[in-house]
Structures are given as structure tokens and as C-alpha cells.
Write an enzyme that holds these catalytic residues in place. Structure first.
Site, PDB file in Angstrom:
ATOM      1  N   VAL A 262      17.607  10.677   7.928  1.00  0.00           N
ATOM      2  CA  VAL A 262      16.571  10.258   8.879  1.00  0.00           C
ATOM      3  C   VAL A 262      16.196  11.341   9.879  1.00  0.00           C
ATOM      4  O   VAL A 262      15.122  11.307  10.465  1.00  0.00           O
ATOM      5  CB  VAL A 262      17.018   8.986   9.633  1.00  0.00           C
ATOM      6  CG1 VAL A 262      18.099   9.311  10.656  1.00  0.00           C
ATOM      7  CG2 VAL A 262      15.837   8.303  10.305  1.00  0.00           C
TER       8      VAL A 262
ATOM      9  N   ALA B 257      26.939  11.020   8.995  1.00  0.00           N
ATOM     10  CA  ALA B 257      25.960   9.990   8.668  1.00  0.00           C
ATOM     11  C   ALA B 257      24.628  10.646   8.358  1.00  0.00           C
ATOM     12  O   ALA B 257      24.246  11.629   8.990  1.00  0.00           O
ATOM     13  CB  ALA B 257      25.789   9.010   9.830  1.00  0.00           C
ATOM     14  N   ASP B 258      23.947  10.090   7.379  1.00  0.00           N
ATOM     15  CA  ASP B 258      22.586  10.525   7.094  1.00  0.00           C
ATOM     16  C   ASP B 258      21.563   9.592   7.741  1.00  0.00           C
ATOM     17  O   ASP B 258      20.440  10.008   8.016  1.00  0.00           O
ATOM     18  CB  ASP B 258      22.361  10.590   5.589  1.00  0.00           C
ATOM     19  CG  ASP B 258      23.063  11.795   4.980  1.00  0.00           C
ATOM     20  OD1 ASP B 258      22.408  12.829   4.817  1.00  0.00           O
ATOM     21  OD2 ASP B 258      24.274  11.701   4.702  1.00  0.00           O
ATOM     22  N   ARG B 259      21.963   8.361   7.970  1.00  0.00           N
ATOM     23  CA  ARG B 259      21.113   7.441   8.717  1.00  0.00           C
ATOM     24  C   ARG B 259      21.958   6.276   9.204  1.00  0.00           C
ATOM     25  O   ARG B 259      22.774   5.736   8.461  1.00  0.00           O
ATOM     26  CB  ARG B 259      19.957   6.930   7.847  1.00  0.00           C
ATOM     27  CG  ARG B 259      18.987   6.040   8.613  1.00  0.00           C
ATOM     28  CD  ARG B 259      17.787   5.601   7.756  1.00  0.00           C
ATOM     29  NE  ARG B 259      16.998   6.729   7.288  1.00  0.00           N
ATOM     30  CZ  ARG B 259      15.690   6.672   7.063  1.00  0.00           C
ATOM     31  NH1 ARG B 259      15.028   5.563   7.278  1.00  0.00           N
ATOM     32  NH2 ARG B 259      15.044   7.727   6.598  1.00  0.00           N
TER      33      ARG B 259
ATOM     34  N   ALA C 153      24.477   4.818   6.476  1.00  0.00           N
ATOM     35  CA  ALA C 153      24.341   5.461   5.170  1.00  0.00           C
ATOM     36  C   ALA C 153      24.956   6.842   5.244  1.00  0.00           C
ATOM     37  O   ALA C 153      24.627   7.636   6.120  1.00  0.00           O
ATOM     38  CB  ALA C 153      22.871   5.554   4.768  1.00  0.00           C
TER      39      ALA C 153
END
Length: 374
Positions: free
Chosen positions: A93, A245-247, A255
Site C-alpha cells: 500500500v 507488513a505490506d498493508r 497482509a
């Protein structure tokens, strides 16, 4: 000295090609947006913060020597190219948020009749360049908050053993790292007994990249296979799990690299605190829960081949999601650059008035970027 995955010198952008590590350290020149998109999509650069920085700097590399007749044309160029960059990897994100805020900045500069086209471009470029310095400062704050949190909850002699997954260090950011930044901070405080890193199949970011950083920084570490986590927690005392975390959704659902969810389940069973380390730009308040996060699926060859050598039976079907979503109920805390929050407390970070708590940028950069938070 930590590794430098992103080099920005005198308007020239180079990235360390992470597909070749640890065998070869090679920097690749990114000349513009198309190069940036390919570098992100092909995972020459990876890690949500690094993706955002490289994507935005690739735009600077492209427009810095271009001449624009008017601000409308420049604004349209910025918006189109940023939206294109976001499509390179949809789950992370940070680049989406950065693009939205940079587009907003571009619109504001375009509407200001006192600012000529040349000055608009210069201000826009300076706002992006400030992202590099800010990311490193944010990561060090994440590292400090995370180390203090883990030590506060540790028992015994104060030395801790930590498990991490995937790569969240200098190779995934502008420098220092998020979850690996927490580990670096523990090491600097002389409170780290040992760190265990998973191999992170199928792309092996843990074996190739995290292990590489641990050896480079002389941090005591052990590589384990992904399927050894439960046995590790049963046989050895693990003080905490800390990963990136990626989002992160508004409710705290997170995620991250595939395999994170099962580690959280195992940690819950063994009573091991489970922390997510991520800058506020990884929190997406526009989605209420992890059910709304788009999960990228990668080519099956990442599973069936290693170094172009097929290891899986020919003809077998493959499912290769790059990420999974860990429910907020399994997360002890989310470590940000402004503190550690329970998933239910993230609402406190949802700044709606366009002003954030940054103090590490210059007044000029803050004024230029206005509401840019990454």
C-alpha cells in the site's frame, strides 16, 4: 554500516538487484518510470517502503530533465505515471498512498497561480527526495520503539530471542529496516541473544536476503526452514516474533509475505508475542478489514524452479499467492514510528486533517509536501 539498496546521487537512481543476492551484488540504473515499474514488478526491488521510494524516484529521474510548457501538462504527466507505477505490485500500500498524496500535492501546486511551471516541478521533486531521509529516520524510531516493547515484556536476564520472516531490513527500505530495524536496535542495546529467520519460500527472501544482512552486520542468527517454526517454539524459548507488513487494514488485519498467518497461529498457541513493524504509510484506513486486501499472485515458476532448474513434477498445477492476511486477533502490537499500538488502537493514527506528526523533515520539505506522510 547497513547495506544500501537504493542509491540516489545527483539525479541518478541505482538499485541493488535483489534477484542476484547473495551471490552477486550488482546495481542497476533506473532511468525512468518504465524501468521503475519493471524493477518493482520483477522484484529487483522489494519491500513496501522501498517500492514506494524507488517508484517515486523513477518518476523524478524521468521528468527532471524534461521541459513542460505548462503546469497542466506536468500535472497530467505526474498523475498518469504515478497511477501506472501503483499497478506494478498491487498489495503493497505504501506506493499507493504516496501516489495519492503526491498527486494531491501536484494539484495544489498547479492551482497556485503564484507558482510557475519550473518552480512547480522543482518543489515536486524536492518533496520526493525528502522521502529517502524520512524513511531512514522513521525506521530508526520503529526500531527503538519495538526494542523497548519487546524488552519490557521479556523475562530472565533481559536477553531475547526473536523470530522474523521474509526480509524487512535495509534491502526492503531506504535503510536500517522495519522489523529488522527492531532487531538491529536490540543488538545495539546488547540485548539480543539470537535471531531466527525463516527461508521464506518460494522466493527465499529470508535465506537470500535477511541471512545476508545478518551476516553482513554480524548479528547472531540462524536460518530455519518455513516448516520448522512450530518445532522451534516448542523446543526453544522465543521472546517475540517481529515481522513487517505490506498493508494493514483499519482494524489491524495485516497482509504480509505468505507464511505470516501460520506463524501467527503457532505463536498464539505457544504464547509468543507477535508484532508487526511498519510505518504509518503501511496502514490503509480506506479498507475496514483484511478481506478487502487484493492479494498478488506470482508466476508458478517461482515454485517449480530454483535457479532455472525444475524441482517440481512437470504438469502439476500451482497456487502461488505472494501474501496472506493475519487477523488482528493474532497480533499483539503494531510497531510504528510514533509508538506501539494494539490493532484496536490504530484509529488514533488516522489523521484526517492533512497534518501529521513529522518532525524529522526540514520546514521547507514539510511545507512543500503539505499532507504527504510518506
Amino acid at each position: 554500516m547497513s547495506l544500501e539498496a537504493i542509491k540516489w546521487r545527483n539525479g541518478r537512481l541505482e538499485i541493488l538487484d535483489q534477484r542476484l543476492l547473495p551471490a552477486v551484488s550488482k546495481y542497476v540504473v533506473v532511468k525512468g518510470v518504465e524501468d521503475g515499474w519493471k524493477a518493482i514488478n520483477k522484484m529487483q526491488v522489494r519491500g513496501a517502503p522501498a517500492i514506494a521510494i524507488v517508484g517515486c524516484l523513477s518518476l523524478v529521474a524521468e521528468i527532471q530533465n524534461e521541459e513542460f510548457n505548462d503546469k497542466k501538462t506536468l500535472r497530467q504527466e505526474i498523475e498518469g505515471k504515478l497511477n501506472y507505477l501503483v499497478s506494478a505490485r498491487p498489495t503493497a500500500v505504501n506506493i499507493k498512498i504516496a501516489a495519492e498524496e503526491l498527486i494531491s500535492l501536484s494539484n495544489n501546486l498547479s492551482e497556485d497561480e503564484t507558482i510557475p511551471t519550473v518552480e512547480m516541478k522543482a518543489k515536486f521533486i524536492r518533496a520526493i527526495e525528502a522521502m529517502l531521509e524520512k524513511d531512514i529516520a522513521d525506521n530508526k524510531m520503529i526500531g527503538d520503539y519495538g526494542a523497548r516493547e519487546i524488552l519490557k515484556n521479556s523475562a530472565g536476564d533481559g536477553l531475547v530471542r526473536v523470530l522474523t520472516h521474509c526480509n524487512t531490513g535495509s534491502l526492503a527500505t531506504a535503510g536500517y529496516g522495519t522489523a529488522l530495524g527492531v532487531i538491529r536496535s536490540l543488538q545495539e542495546k546488547k540485548k539480543l541473544e539470537h535471531v531466527y529467520c525463516t527461508e521464506t519460500r518460494p522466493y527465499n527472501q529470508g535465506a537470500r536476503l535477511t541471512a545476508y544482512e545478518l551476516v553482513h552486520d554480524k548479528i547472531p542468527g540462524t536460518l530455519i526452514c518455513d516448516d520448522m517454526v512450530a518445532a522451534l517454539m516448542k523446543s526453544r524459548t522465543i521472546s517475540a516474533v517481529v515481522l513487517g507488513a505490506d498493508r494493514v487494514a483499519a482494524n489491524g488485519d495485516t497482509a504480509n509475505k505468505i507464511g505470516t498467518y501460520q506463524i501467527a497461529i503457532v505463536a498464539k498457541h505457544h504464547g509468543v508475542p507477535f508484532y508487526v513493524a511498519a510505518p504509518r504509510t503501511s496502514i490503509d484506513f480506506s479498507i475496514p478489514s483484511g478481506d478487502h486486501i487484493v492479494i498478488e499472485e506470482r508466476p508458478e515458476k517461482e515454485m517449480t524452479h530454483i535457479n532455472d532448474q525444475r524441482i517440481a513434477a512437470s504438469g502439476i498445477q500451482c497456487w502461488n499467492p505472494a501474501f496472506d492476511v493475519t487477523p488482528a486477533s493474532l497480533i499483539t502490537g503494531i510497531i510504528t514510528e510514533v509508538g506501539v499500538y494494539k490493532p484496536s488502537e490504530l484509529i488514533k493514527l488516522n489523521v484526517t486533517d492533512g497534518v501529521d506528526a513529522r518532525s524529522d523533515l526540514t520546514d521547507e520539505s514539510t511545507e512543500l509536501s503539505n499532507s504527504i506522510s510518506y
